[in-house]
Scaffold this motif. Structure first.
Motif, short mmCIF file in Angstrom:
data_model
loop_
_atom_site.label_atom_id
_atom_site.label_comp_id
_atom_site.label_asym_id
_atom_site.label_seq_id
_atom_site.Cartn_x
_atom_site.Cartn_y
_atom_site.Cartn_z
N PHE A 84 -42.78 -30.60 63.13
CA PHE A 84 -42.78 -30.56 64.59
C PHE A 84 -42.40 -29.16 65.08
O PHE A 84 -43.07 -28.59 65.95
N VAL A 85 -41.30 -28.60 64.54
CA VAL A 85 -40.86 -27.27 64.96
C VAL A 85 -41.92 -26.23 64.60
O VAL A 85 -42.24 -25.35 65.41
N ARG A 86 -42.48 -26.34 63.41
CA ARG A 86 -43.56 -25.42 63.04
C ARG A 86 -44.71 -25.50 64.03
O ARG A 86 -45.28 -24.48 64.41
N GLY A 87 -45.05 -26.70 64.44
CA GLY A 87 -46.12 -26.88 65.43
C GLY A 87 -45.81 -26.19 66.74
O GLY A 87 -46.69 -25.62 67.38
N ARG A 88 -44.55 -26.25 67.20
CA ARG A 88 -44.15 -25.59 68.44
C ARG A 88 -44.28 -24.08 68.32
O ARG A 88 -44.43 -23.39 69.31
N PHE A 89 -44.18 -23.57 67.10
CA PHE A 89 -44.33 -22.13 66.85
C PHE A 89 -45.78 -21.76 66.55
O PHE A 89 -46.07 -20.63 66.17
N GLY A 90 -46.69 -22.73 66.69
CA GLY A 90 -48.10 -22.48 66.44
C GLY A 90 -48.45 -22.35 64.97
O GLY A 90 -49.44 -21.71 64.62
N LEU A 91 -47.65 -22.99 64.12
CA LEU A 91 -47.86 -22.93 62.67
C LEU A 91 -48.36 -24.28 62.15
O LEU A 91 -48.06 -25.31 62.74
N PRO A 92 -49.06 -24.27 61.03
CA PRO A 92 -49.52 -25.53 60.45
C PRO A 92 -48.38 -26.27 59.76
O PRO A 92 -47.35 -25.66 59.43
N ASP A 93 -48.56 -27.57 59.52
CA ASP A 93 -47.61 -28.34 58.73
C ASP A 93 -47.53 -27.72 57.34
O ASP A 93 -48.45 -27.05 56.89
N GLY A 94 -46.44 -27.98 56.67
CA GLY A 94 -46.27 -27.46 55.32
C GLY A 94 -46.98 -28.31 54.29
O GLY A 94 -47.36 -29.45 54.54
N GLY A 95 -47.13 -27.74 53.11
CA GLY A 95 -47.67 -28.47 51.98
C GLY A 95 -49.16 -28.30 51.77
O GLY A 95 -49.66 -28.58 50.70
N GLU A 96 -49.88 -27.84 52.78
CA GLU A 96 -51.32 -27.69 52.62
C GLU A 96 -51.68 -26.41 51.89
O GLU A 96 -52.64 -26.35 51.16
N LYS A 97 -50.88 -25.38 52.08
CA LYS A 97 -51.09 -24.11 51.38
C LYS A 97 -49.78 -23.78 50.67
O LYS A 97 -48.98 -23.00 51.17
N PRO A 98 -49.54 -24.37 49.49
CA PRO A 98 -48.25 -24.20 48.84
C PRO A 98 -47.90 -22.74 48.56
O PRO A 98 -48.75 -21.95 48.19
N MET A 99 -46.64 -22.44 48.78
CA MET A 99 -46.08 -21.11 48.50
C MET A 99 -46.80 -20.01 49.25
O MET A 99 -46.83 -18.87 48.82
N SER A 100 -47.38 -20.33 50.38
CA SER A 100 -48.06 -19.30 51.16
C SER A 100 -47.14 -18.80 52.26
O SER A 100 -46.10 -19.37 52.52
N LEU A 101 -47.56 -17.76 52.88
CA LEU A 101 -46.85 -17.25 54.05
C LEU A 101 -47.57 -17.66 55.32
O LEU A 101 -47.48 -17.01 56.35
N ASN A 102 -48.31 -18.77 55.24
CA ASN A 102 -49.09 -19.27 56.38
C ASN A 102 -50.08 -18.23 56.87
O ASN A 102 -50.28 -18.06 58.06
N MET A 103 -50.71 -17.54 55.95
CA MET A 103 -51.67 -16.50 56.33
C MET A 103 -53.05 -17.09 56.48
O MET A 103 -53.43 -18.00 55.88
#
Length: 154
Positions: A135-154
């Motif tokens: 939820f907090v990640r979503g408020r920051f415009g970031l995707p949920d975790g776990g889809e791109k393991p060990m990534s920097l959300n790039m």
């Protein structure tokens, strides 16, 4: 050039989101555990929460990476999410929490009951915290975790 700036922005937003989620969620649960379950004095709780907040700034994003790695093993089922979120939280946070209690002067009994109490809390709150983190990640415009393991959300 804008790609590099965007990467840096995503990394900072990821750091801020993961850290904020950890501090908000676990300050409340930490106070509950330390005072009501471990039986620590309010002064000890204050010192523990202050040290905990400092450590959460250092561990918020690393825990986000840790959780994302665990969640890659999760299937789409609710029970799988509960299992992997709980395992991630217990394996990362309980050792840190036990060290905080010891550093802040918990005696052997307080350390034992505090660690056992927080293990139960972490097992119980693993999935709610995972959902809160998403939820907090979503408020920051970031995707949920776990889809791109060990990534920097790039």
């Amino acid at each position: 050039m804008s790609y590099s700036t965007e990467d840096r922005s995503d990394r900072w937003r990821s750091f801020a989101a993961d850290t904020l989620a950890l501090i908000l969620f676990f300050t409340v649960t930490g106070i509950f555990n330390e005072r009501l379950i471990a039986g620590m004095a309010w002064e000890q709780v204050l010192h523990t929460r202050l040290l905990g907040a400092g450590l959460m700034v250092l561990t918020g994003r690393p825990y986000g990476f840790w959780r994302d790695w665990f969640m890659r093993f999760s299937s789409t089922s609710r029970s799988s999410h509960i299992l992997w979120d709980s395992l991630a939280l217990v394996s990362f946070q309980v050792p840190i929490y036990a060290a905080i209690l010891a550093i802040c002067g918990a005696n052997g009994e307080e350390l034992l009951y505090g660690s056992l109490g927080v293990t139960v809390i972490m097992l119980t709150l693993g999935r709610p915290y995972g959902a809160f983190l998403n939820f907090v990640r979503g408020r920051f415009g970031l995707p949920d975790g776990g889809e791109k393991p060990m990534s920097l959300n790039m």
